[in-house]
Design a protein around this motif. Structure first.
Motif, PDB file in Angstrom:
ATOM      1  N   GLN A 181       5.762  92.770 -63.294  1.00 14.14           N
ATOM      2  CA  GLN A 181       7.080  92.488 -63.844  1.00 14.14           C
ATOM      3  C   GLN A 181       6.992  92.601 -65.371  1.00 14.14           C
ATOM      4  O   GLN A 181       5.911  92.464 -65.944  1.00 14.14           O
ATOM      5  CB  GLN A 181       7.487  91.074 -63.451  1.00 14.14           C
ATOM      6  CG  GLN A 181       7.720  90.916 -61.966  1.00 14.14           C
ATOM      7  CD  GLN A 181       8.955  90.065 -61.679  1.00 14.14           C
ATOM      8  OE1 GLN A 181       9.389  89.285 -62.516  1.00 14.14           O
ATOM      9  NE2 GLN A 181       9.502  90.229 -60.492  1.00 14.14           N
ATOM     10  N   PRO A 182       8.156  92.825 -66.034  1.00 16.68           N
ATOM     11  CA  PRO A 182       8.104  92.971 -67.500  1.00 16.68           C
ATOM     12  C   PRO A 182       7.543  91.723 -68.180  1.00 16.68           C
ATOM     13  O   PRO A 182       7.833  90.605 -67.762  1.00 16.68           O
ATOM     14  CB  PRO A 182       9.575  93.154 -67.893  1.00 16.68           C
ATOM     15  CG  PRO A 182      10.327  93.374 -66.641  1.00 16.68           C
ATOM     16  CD  PRO A 182       9.499  92.957 -65.477  1.00 16.68           C
ATOM     17  N   GLN A 216      12.594  89.470 -57.846  1.00 13.17           N
ATOM     18  CA  GLN A 216      11.655  90.395 -57.192  1.00 13.17           C
ATOM     19  C   GLN A 216      12.432  91.499 -56.486  1.00 13.17           C
ATOM     20  O   GLN A 216      13.549  91.270 -56.012  1.00 13.17           O
ATOM     21  CB  GLN A 216      10.804  89.631 -56.168  1.00 13.17           C
ATOM     22  CG  GLN A 216       9.556  89.043 -56.770  1.00 13.17           C
ATOM     23  CD  GLN A 216       8.720  88.267 -55.767  1.00 13.17           C
ATOM     24  OE1 GLN A 216       9.233  87.369 -55.114  1.00 13.17           O
ATOM     25  NE2 GLN A 216       7.452  88.605 -55.642  1.00 13.17           N
ATOM     26  N   ASP A 217      11.823  92.647 -56.377  1.00  9.88           N
ATOM     27  CA  ASP A 217      12.494  93.783 -55.742  1.00  9.88           C
ATOM     28  C   ASP A 217      12.355  93.669 -54.215  1.00  9.88           C
ATOM     29  O   ASP A 217      11.450  94.230 -53.610  1.00  9.88           O
ATOM     30  CB  ASP A 217      11.868  95.081 -56.253  1.00  9.88           C
ATOM     31  CG  ASP A 217      12.594  96.295 -55.698  1.00  9.88           C
ATOM     32  OD1 ASP A 217      13.478  96.131 -54.826  1.00  9.88           O
ATOM     33  OD2 ASP A 217      12.260  97.411 -56.134  1.00  9.88           O
ATOM     34  N   ALA A 218      13.303  92.934 -53.640  1.00  9.03           N
ATOM     35  CA  ALA A 218      13.242  92.660 -52.204  1.00  9.03           C
ATOM     36  C   ALA A 218      13.560  93.900 -51.371  1.00  9.03           C
ATOM     37  O   ALA A 218      13.368  93.906 -50.161  1.00  9.03           O
ATOM     38  CB  ALA A 218      14.205  91.528 -51.854  1.00  9.03           C
ATOM     39  N   ASN A 219      14.068  94.950 -52.023  1.00  7.65           N
ATOM     40  CA  ASN A 219      14.410  96.160 -51.256  1.00  7.65           C
ATOM     41  C   ASN A 219      13.224  97.079 -51.039  1.00  7.65           C
ATOM     42  O   ASN A 219      13.193  97.824 -50.065  1.00  7.65           O
ATOM     43  CB  ASN A 219      15.528  96.931 -51.971  1.00  7.65           C
ATOM     44  CG  ASN A 219      16.800  96.102 -52.025  1.00  7.65           C
ATOM     45  OD1 ASN A 219      17.073  95.331 -51.115  1.00  7.65           O
ATOM     46  ND2 ASN A 219      17.541  96.235 -53.117  1.00  7.65           N
ATOM     47  N   MET A 240      11.740  86.607 -50.899  1.00  7.96           N
ATOM     48  CA  MET A 240      11.876  87.097 -52.286  1.00  7.96           C
ATOM     49  C   MET A 240      13.283  86.860 -52.827  1.00  7.96           C
ATOM     50  O   MET A 240      13.457  86.517 -53.992  1.00  7.96           O
ATOM     51  CB  MET A 240      11.530  88.587 -52.338  1.00  7.96           C
ATOM     52  CG  MET A 240      10.034  88.844 -52.179  1.00  7.96           C
ATOM     53  SD  MET A 240       9.636  90.603 -52.273  1.00  7.96           S
ATOM     54  CE  MET A 240       7.848  90.513 -52.576  1.00  7.96           C
ATOM     55  N   ARG A 241      14.285  87.061 -51.966  1.00  9.94           N
ATOM     56  CA  ARG A 241      15.670  86.898 -52.434  1.00  9.94           C
ATOM     57  C   ARG A 241      15.992  85.458 -52.782  1.00  9.94           C
ATOM     58  O   ARG A 241      16.904  85.197 -53.571  1.00  9.94           O
ATOM     59  CB  ARG A 241      16.651  87.388 -51.357  1.00  9.94           C
ATOM     60  CG  ARG A 241      16.702  88.888 -51.288  1.00  9.94           C
ATOM     61  CD  ARG A 241      17.917  89.437 -50.549  1.00  9.94           C
ATOM     62  NE  ARG A 241      17.718  90.883 -50.414  1.00  9.94           N
ATOM     63  CZ  ARG A 241      17.236  91.460 -49.312  1.00  9.94           C
ATOM     64  NH1 ARG A 241      16.995  90.739 -48.224  1.00  9.94           N
ATOM     65  NH2 ARG A 241      17.023  92.764 -49.289  1.00  9.94           N
TER      66      ARG A 241
END
Ligand SMILES: Cc1cc2nc3c(=O)[nH]c(=O)nc-3n(C[C@H](O)[C@H](O)[C@H](O)COP(=O)(O)OP(=O)(O)OC[C@H]3O[C@@H](n4cnc5c(N)ncnc54)[C@H](O)[C@@H]3O)c2cc1C
Ligand code: SF4
Lengths: 603, 214
Positions: A181-182, A216-219, A240-241
């Motif tokens: 993550q950034p 978080q990128d849940a996709n 995550m969502r």
């Protein structure tokens, strides 16, 4: 959180895990997501992060302004209960009374273990760290290399959420693209050190920490972590969502009710429970691993702390993740005719080669920060930057007098004041005597936030003087024999501390800092005691040769095929990196192997 | 305890005797006013599994110690150390005297030394006030309080003030620590965090300029 009581234990499980911290949590997660039936025995009580942690409370809301006490040894609001260096009824001993030969043992007795209050610093071990013997002619080479574990570092980082930057450093590996993550913006002190520290050779970059700086990128992440497993993907996406990114306030050591940072309970155990494949039995103090007639682990006996009665949990395989030394204690206390010296101890190496990070610290007053315009620099509840180790060339040539290296962690910033916030104000303000009245208020405001320092954490290779064994007499309140520790620093660690002090001094002075000089230059006095960094690992080290190690490269004990270690016990040495990310990566890799072996019918 | 206002100037020995008699006679009158002895507190701690998410105030987890006279002296001393100004309140206005009471009343070993230092120190400072001005510390005028504290705060206090000076230093540390850990104290020192927000922007341009980074 759905936990069970002892009367609800199933007849048998695929896997019984002891401990619910970083290693136990990761193992339970990996196994249950792939459909295995798992039981966790946890000595501590269950704990609800969402209602029990004190995120936004001030020191003035706690007894004694939140200062440390024997009851709460890291301060009142610290996310630890029934935990500490000293736990009533659960002693341990040291063979030597000399402070420098002492090992101090922090234990966390609560659901999620020490992951409730750890610093969330998650640096990867580098290639050199796995091969100290090849590189320095010292210690033991691990039976795995960085490449074996790199994919698991990626997986764990994606799962738990780690911020940071990839800086192409030697021996501090980058993560794969898209994994991190950034990193958050740096604070004034971190930026100032970045600029002025250069003169002293310090290269300052973003640190890696298990804190979400964005959702978080849940996709996409669940499919990467569980290819072909729709159920696992759905459960993980849901988990995550429901995690929030950091809200840039509060101290992460207090725990995170919004689940922005990693702790085992909300990040590993929650989805694991959602699979329906996990039972967790809290208040269950494991005492012994039992064997069947074929010499395989058959389960674990435990004391149910709520009733004081003994129980037994059966499993096709047993995984120890009670924290490295507690797992060692279990092995040593599991004696049988096949293993009179303790379970899986045919090598005689159980309990040997304990290591911890090599650490010392130094701070300074930075006059340039006086009168700083007021602003909020809480950020992500811990450091945003660090000084990685870069002097590889020097110590490859043997110029430094110690193997490996160390990194430096910041203590800086306009942090929430504690009771000690004005410590040293009289001399800082160049004042003779004791400041009070209007002048004190003025000086306190002018000098607040000007103190800055670094704590070093460095490589420790195993030595014969650092080991543990069962104390011949003492037992804990459950009647379980306790550990007796032996500790000896070698010249390598003391040389390293000398170097740490010199280097920190140079960096602080390059920033114009006035060192709060320690009167003592003796590294034996400046080094933090064994165990005090709470990075203790080893005691059941992995190796390629079963004569001189306890587990193989899969953290599977040589002697007992279906017995595995999932905490720091199999570490062959301590790198200059904090250990927990590596504990999790090794645990995931171990769990994959365990499942493979089960599929093949070997277990 | 309230000393008679028109007491003549006493020498130290007489003052001491006077204090002792006063304490003894008051003890007989009112148990509440008995000066607590400096022996260690035998209250119980909050234990290894306290409710962390609660808001506590002094007296919630163990009983407090100060008698009314000790409390008055503490309040007064707190406010000499951190007086109010236009921007922020005084130490007693935010309850620092109660924090000090809580601190010295705690059952933990680290506070036991402070218990002795503070209780003996409070007694000492009332005696010294009586010796110099025939009043308790709390009753002195601001100028008199300041004069006494200035002597105690000196880098090299007079030999007869050594004990008082050690007490004053410790008392100052507890007062300032207690003060700067309250919301008002945090504001006074320039801590403005602990506020959830959607983003972290890093240092503002003024802060960067201040240290030559912009
Ligand atoms: C203040 C602090 C800061 C830290 N900061 C960092 C950091 O920034 N980065 C980093 O990498 N590491 C950090 N650490 C270290 C990190 O917390 C540990 O490395 C990590 O938690 C180890 O995981 P584990 O699973 O081995 O053990 P633990 O997390 O300790 O979990 C072990 C669990 O086993 C249970 N248990 C023990 N004995 C038994 C038994 N007999 N029967 C049943 N259950 C039992 C315990 O109750 C506990 O829940 C920090 C630690 C502390 C205390
Ligand atoms: S700083 Fe962020 S991650 Fe840390 S506890 Fe607070 S909200 Fe959670």
């Amino acid at each position: 959180m759905p936990n069970i009581t002892s009367d609800k234990l199933q007849d048998s499980y695929d896997v019984v895990i002891v401990g619910s911290g970083a290693g136990g949590g990761q193992t339970a997660y990996t196994l249950t997501m792939e459909g295995l039936k798992v039981l966790i025995l946890e000595a501590g009580r269950s704990f609800d992060v969402q209602t029990e942690v004190a995120m936004l409370q001030l020191p003035s809301h706690a007894p004694l302004r939140g200062e440390k006490t024997p009851d709460k040894q890291y301060g009142f609001h610290d996310c630890s209960i029934n935990s500490g260096w000293d736990i009533p009824g659960e002693p341990y001993t040291n063979a030597s009374k000399a402070p420098v030969d002492e090992f101090r043992w922090w234990r966390q007795r609560m659901m999620g273990g020490r992951t409730n209050h750890w610093g969330r610093i998650t640096l990867r071990n580098g290639p050199y760290d796995f091969k100290p013997r090849t590189r320095f002619g010292l210690g033991f080479d691990w039976p795995i290399s960085y490449d074996d574990i790199a994919p698991y570092y990626d997986k764990v980082e994606m799962l738990i959420g780690v911020f940071g930057s990839n800086d192409g450093l030697e021996n501090s590996p980058d993560s794969s693209p898209g994994v991190l993550q950034p990193a958050p913006k740096l604070r004034v002190g971190e930026l100032y050190a970045q600029k002025h520290g250069k003169k002293a050779g310090a290269h300052i970059v973003s640190i890696h920490r298990a804190v979400l700086t964005q959702p978080q990128d849940a996709n996409t992440l669940p499919a990467k972590l569980h290819p072909g497993n729709a159920k696992a993907q759905a459960i993980l996406a849901d988990s995550m969502r429901t995690r929030s990114p950091c809200f840039w306030a509060t101290d992460c050591h207090r725990g995170c009710a919004i689940r922005a940072n990693y702790d085992s309970q909300t990040v590993h155990l929650r989805p694991a429970l959602a699979t329906g494949n996990l039972d967790i039995l809290p208040n269950a103090m494991a005492r012994e691993v039992t064997l069947d007639k074929k010499g395989r682990a058959s389960g674990v006996t435990f004391i149910d702390k709520t009733t004081g009665r003994e129980g037994h949990a059966k499993g096709r395989a047993v995984v120890l993740a009670a924290s490295s030394q507690e797992s060692v204690r279990l092995l040593l206390n599991s004696k049988s005719s096949a293993f009179p010296q303790g379970l899986a101890n045919s090598s005689g190496k159980v309990g040997k080669y304990i290591t911890d990070s090599v650490s010392s610290s130094l701070s300074a007053y930075i006059p340039a920060f006086e009168g700083m315009p007021i602003h909020n620099e809480d950020g992500a509840g811990g450091p945003h930057a660090y000084v990685p180790w870069t002097l590889h060339a020097q110590n490859a040539k043997g110029q430094l007098g110690f193997p490996g290296g160390y990194h430096l962690e910041f203590t800086t910033g306009r942090q929430m004041p504690s009771l000690n916030v004005i410590n040293g104000i009289d001399s800082r303000a160049g004042h003779d005597g004791v400041l009070f009245g209007a002048k004190l208020k003025e000086e306190a405001r002018r000098t607040y936030g000007c103190q800055m320092g670094f704590g070093a954490q460095g490589t420790m290779l195993p030595n014969d003087g650092c080991f543990t064994e069962i104390d011949p007499e003492l037992k804990d309140q459950w009647g379980i024999p306790v550990l007796r520790f032996h500790w000896k620093w070698t010249d390598f660690e003391l040389n390293q501390v000398r170097h740490q002090q010199q280097r920190i001094r140079e960096i602080l002075e390059a920033m114009g800092g006035r060192i709060s000089a320690k009167a003592d230059n003796d590294p034996a006095k400046l080094i933090r005691r064994g165990g005090e960094v709470i990075h203790e690992v080893g005691g059941a080290i992995m190796g390629a040769d079963r004569e001189i190690s306890v587990t193989n490269q899969w953290s599977q004990t040589w002697d007992v095929k279906n017995l595995f270690m999932a905490d720091g016990a199999p570490f062959a040495s301590t790198a200059d990196k904090n250990p927990t990310l590596t504990i999790m990566a090794l645990a995931w890799r171990m769990a994959d192997h365990l499942m493979d072996e089960m599929k093949k019918g070997n277990i | 305890m309230s000393a008679p206002k028109d007491l003549p100037r006493m020498d130290r020995r007489t003052a001491l005797q006077w204090m002792l008699t006063a304490t003894a006679s008051m003890a007989a009158r009112d148990a509440q006013l008995v000066a607590a002895d400096a022996a260690s507190s035998n209250a119980k701690g909050y234990g290894p599994d306290p409710v962390m998410a609660k808001v506590y105030k002094p007296g919630d987890v163990w009983p407090l110690t100060f008698t009314e006279p000790q409390r008055r002296a503490t309040r007064a001393l707190c406010d000499v150390i951190i007086p109010a100004d236009a921007a922020s309140p005084s130490a007693s206005a935010v309850g620092v005297h109660d924090f000090i009471d809580e601190w010295i009343s705690s059952p933990y070993p680290a506070q036991a030394g402070d218990r002795r230092v503070i209780l003996e120190g409070l007694k000492w400072i009332d005696e010294e006030s009586a010796r110099r001005f025939s009043k308790t510390f709390a009753e002195l005028s601001p100028e008199q309080q300041l004069a006494l504290c200035t002597d105690l705060a000196a880098s090299k206090p007079k030999p007869e003030l050594k004990k008082g000076a050690a007490f004053f230093k410790r008392f100052r540390d507890l007062t300032a620590g207690g003060y700067y850990t309250t919301p008002e104290g945090m504001k006074a020192i320039g801590y403005v965090g602990n506020v959830p927000s959607g983003s972290f922007e890093g240092p503002p341009i003024e802060a960067l300029k201040h240290v030559g980074l912009a």
